[in-house]
Design a protein around this motif. Structure first.
Motif, mmCIF file in Angstrom:
data_model
loop_
_atom_site.group_PDB
_atom_site.id
_atom_site.type_symbol
_atom_site.label_atom_id
_atom_site.label_comp_id
_atom_site.label_asym_id
_atom_site.label_seq_id
_atom_site.Cartn_x
_atom_site.Cartn_y
_atom_site.Cartn_z
ATOM 1 N N VAL A 73 0.806 -1.214 0.000
ATOM 2 C CA VAL A 73 0.000 0.000 0.000
ATOM 3 C C VAL A 73 0.843 1.270 0.000
ATOM 4 O O VAL A 73 0.381 2.328 -0.436
ATOM 5 C CB VAL A 73 -0.969 -0.032 1.204
ATOM 6 C CG1 VAL A 73 -0.204 0.067 2.518
ATOM 7 C CG2 VAL A 73 -2.023 1.056 1.110
ATOM 8 N N THR A 74 2.095 1.186 0.448
ATOM 9 C CA THR A 74 3.014 2.326 0.381
ATOM 10 C C THR A 74 4.086 2.102 -0.683
ATOM 11 O O THR A 74 5.136 2.741 -0.659
ATOM 12 C CB THR A 74 3.668 2.585 1.745
ATOM 13 O OG1 THR A 74 4.389 1.414 2.158
ATOM 14 C CG2 THR A 74 2.634 2.958 2.793
ATOM 15 N N ALA A 139 -8.151 -3.874 -5.791
ATOM 16 C CA ALA A 139 -7.560 -2.669 -5.219
ATOM 17 C C ALA A 139 -7.889 -1.440 -6.059
ATOM 18 O O ALA A 139 -8.254 -1.545 -7.233
ATOM 19 C CB ALA A 139 -6.048 -2.837 -5.105
ATOM 20 N N TRP A 142 -4.085 4.804 -5.256
ATOM 21 C CA TRP A 142 -4.060 5.938 -4.336
ATOM 22 C C TRP A 142 -2.617 6.402 -4.197
ATOM 23 O O TRP A 142 -1.680 5.706 -4.610
ATOM 24 C CB TRP A 142 -4.668 5.568 -2.971
ATOM 25 C CG TRP A 142 -3.699 4.954 -2.010
ATOM 26 C CD1 TRP A 142 -3.002 3.795 -2.147
ATOM 27 C CD2 TRP A 142 -3.310 5.506 -0.750
ATOM 28 N NE1 TRP A 142 -2.211 3.559 -1.061
ATOM 29 C CE2 TRP A 142 -2.369 4.596 -0.178
ATOM 30 C CE3 TRP A 142 -3.644 6.651 -0.045
ATOM 31 C CZ2 TRP A 142 -1.780 4.829 1.056
ATOM 32 C CZ3 TRP A 142 -3.064 6.868 1.201
ATOM 33 C CH2 TRP A 142 -2.152 5.958 1.736
ATOM 34 N N PRO A 144 0.117 7.613 -1.446
ATOM 35 C CA PRO A 144 0.543 7.873 -0.070
ATOM 36 C C PRO A 144 1.389 9.131 0.042
ATOM 37 O O PRO A 144 1.438 9.763 1.094
ATOM 38 C CB PRO A 144 1.342 6.620 0.297
ATOM 39 C CG PRO A 144 1.788 6.048 -1.010
ATOM 40 C CD PRO A 144 0.719 6.390 -1.995
ATOM 41 N N ASN A 151 -1.403 0.856 -4.765
ATOM 42 C CA ASN A 151 -2.740 0.263 -4.692
ATOM 43 C C ASN A 151 -3.162 0.101 -3.243
ATOM 44 O O ASN A 151 -2.332 -0.110 -2.357
ATOM 45 C CB ASN A 151 -2.772 -1.092 -5.398
ATOM 46 C CG ASN A 151 -2.688 -0.955 -6.897
ATOM 47 O OD1 ASN A 151 -3.310 -0.064 -7.479
ATOM 48 N ND2 ASN A 151 -1.929 -1.819 -7.545
ATOM 49 N N ARG A 152 -4.475 0.167 -3.030
ATOM 50 C CA ARG A 152 -5.003 0.078 -1.664
ATOM 51 C C ARG A 152 -6.309 -0.713 -1.655
ATOM 52 O O ARG A 152 -7.137 -0.596 -2.560
ATOM 53 C CB ARG A 152 -5.233 1.486 -1.096
ATOM 54 C CG ARG A 152 -5.726 1.513 0.342
ATOM 55 C CD ARG A 152 -5.648 2.918 0.900
ATOM 56 N NE ARG A 152 -6.160 2.976 2.260
ATOM 57 C CZ ARG A 152 -6.077 4.052 3.046
ATOM 58 N NH1 ARG A 152 -5.501 5.160 2.597
ATOM 59 N NH2 ARG A 152 -6.572 4.019 4.270
ATOM 60 N N ASP A 154 -8.659 -2.054 1.810
ATOM 61 C CA ASP A 154 -8.653 -2.106 3.270
ATOM 62 C C ASP A 154 -9.667 -3.071 3.885
ATOM 63 O O ASP A 154 -9.985 -2.940 5.067
ATOM 64 C CB ASP A 154 -8.915 -0.708 3.848
ATOM 65 C CG ASP A 154 -7.794 0.278 3.548
ATOM 66 O OD1 ASP A 154 -6.630 -0.151 3.531
ATOM 67 O OD2 ASP A 154 -8.093 1.465 3.329
ATOM 68 N N LEU A 244 -2.011 -4.612 1.123
ATOM 69 C CA LEU A 244 -2.700 -3.448 0.569
ATOM 70 C C LEU A 244 -3.585 -2.745 1.591
ATOM 71 O O LEU A 244 -4.211 -1.730 1.273
ATOM 72 C CB LEU A 244 -3.547 -3.864 -0.647
ATOM 73 C CG LEU A 244 -2.799 -4.565 -1.779
ATOM 74 C CD1 LEU A 244 -3.736 -4.827 -2.947
ATOM 75 C CD2 LEU A 244 -1.603 -3.741 -2.238
ATOM 76 N N ASP A 245 -3.641 -3.278 2.804
ATOM 77 C CA ASP A 245 -4.426 -2.672 3.883
ATOM 78 C C ASP A 245 -3.549 -1.650 4.606
ATOM 79 O O ASP A 245 -2.543 -1.999 5.216
ATOM 80 C CB ASP A 245 -4.904 -3.762 4.848
ATOM 81 C CG ASP A 245 -5.858 -3.231 5.911
ATOM 82 O OD1 ASP A 245 -5.450 -2.312 6.662
ATOM 83 O OD2 ASP A 245 -6.982 -3.732 5.991
ATOM 84 N N PHE A 246 -3.942 -0.382 4.566
ATOM 85 C CA PHE A 246 -3.092 0.687 5.090
ATOM 86 C C PHE A 246 -2.824 0.523 6.583
ATOM 87 O O PHE A 246 -1.673 0.605 7.036
ATOM 88 C CB PHE A 246 -3.732 2.053 4.827
ATOM 89 C CG PHE A 246 -2.887 3.208 5.291
ATOM 90 C CD1 PHE A 246 -1.819 3.651 4.543
ATOM 91 C CD2 PHE A 246 -3.164 3.835 6.493
ATOM 92 C CE1 PHE A 246 -1.025 4.701 4.971
ATOM 93 C CE2 PHE A 246 -2.386 4.893 6.944
ATOM 94 C CZ PHE A 246 -1.309 5.329 6.174
#
Length: 287
Positions: A73-74, A139, A142, A144, A151-152, A154, A244-246
């Motif tokens: 995710v980052t 996903a 997004w 960061p 990709n994200r 959650d 991918l979960d922030f």
């Protein structure tokens, strides 16, 4: 009206008000993983008498030529994450005095999977653990930071542990794989890590009905993974979390998460490698 009666009525009114307040008070539930502050337990690791020292081959997943794994995710490559966590876990396992650990690769190395399996077998490791992070669901892009696009997703946190019912494995080896996977998943759950329900695993892995969070690669209908089906020693994959979960990715940068993970893995290894030994403490993991 008598003074005593007035005092009784006043007392009853105060009691009724307090009771009403108690009934309407809002109970705030404890946060659940991966929310910030969701608790994790760093349990004391108990080693039975005579456990000795076991050899654990710790595979930092991916890191082979042309294989960096998922991008989190980052935008962190999976191979970077797995090496960081494997190095930390190796130190914590060895600090117990009951494990000797070898890592499959070091920073900058590109090691083929076949070479990893060969190295583990030639070293006569008691078990091979391959660390990974998962990428689940659909996903959305997004950023960061202003100069990144990742990709994200959650909505699918949690760990899984995978093992293989490969056709070339003996019944004894398959039992060793299953026992190792179930013991690790059980201890991870007790530490506060939630098991993933596997909704995205349909057609890839079968649900292990004996322990939540455990999934099985069954031939020929399910995914065949080299480090699961080829080793002639008990081997599993630990999918530590959903990359991918922030919130979950952020929790995996906390020292408390690494401490709880190491303690759970250590106890799971003890459970699987010495299942009939009496549960008598002789040492504990670093806290």
């Amino acid at each position: 009206m008598p003074k005593t009666f007035l005092l009784m009525r006043l007392g009853l009114a105060l009691w009724a008000g307090a009771a009403a307040s108690f009934e309407t008070a809002t109970v705030v539930p404890a946060p659940t993983w991966p929310a910030p502050g969701a608790p994790l337990t760093v349990a004391e690791v108990r080693f039975p008498k005579g456990f000795g020292k076991r050899r654990i081959y710790l595979d930092a997943g991916h890191g082979a030529e042309g294989n960096t794994g998922n991008k989190g995710v980052t935008c962190e490559d999976e191979e970077t994450f797995t090496l960081r966590v494997a190095e930390d876990l190796a130190k914590r396992l060895e600090a117990t005095g009951h494990f000797q650990v070898r890592l499959s690769r070091r920073p900058g190395e590109r090691v083929p999977y076949a070479a990893r399996v060969t190295a583990a077998e030639q070293w006569r490791a008691h078990a091979m653990l391959s660390l990974h992070s998962d990428s689940r669901g659909t996903a959305t892009p997004w950023s960061p930071t202003p100069d990144q696009q990742c990709n994200r997703q959650d909505s699918a946190p949690g760990f899984t542990v995978l093992w293989s019912e490969s056709a070339e494995a003996t019944a004894l080896l398959q039992a060793g794989r299953a026992s190792l996977a179930r013991a690790l998943a059980r201890r991870l759950g007790q530490a506060g890590f939630p098991p993933y329900d596997g909704v995205d695993y349909e057609g890839l892995y079968a649900i292990d009905t004996e322990q939540s969070g455990v999934f099985v690669a069954r031939e020929p209908t399910h995914r065949q993974i080299f480090v699961l089906r080829k080793p002639r020693i008990p081997s599993v994959i630990i999918e530590t979390h959903h990359a991918l979960d922030f919130e979950e990715a952020a929790r995996w940068r906390e020292q408390r998460t690494l401490e709880a993970f190491a303690a759970a893995v250590a106890q799971g290894l003890v459970d699987a490698l010495a299942p009939e030994a009496p549960a008598k403490a002789s040492a504990s993991a670093p806290r």
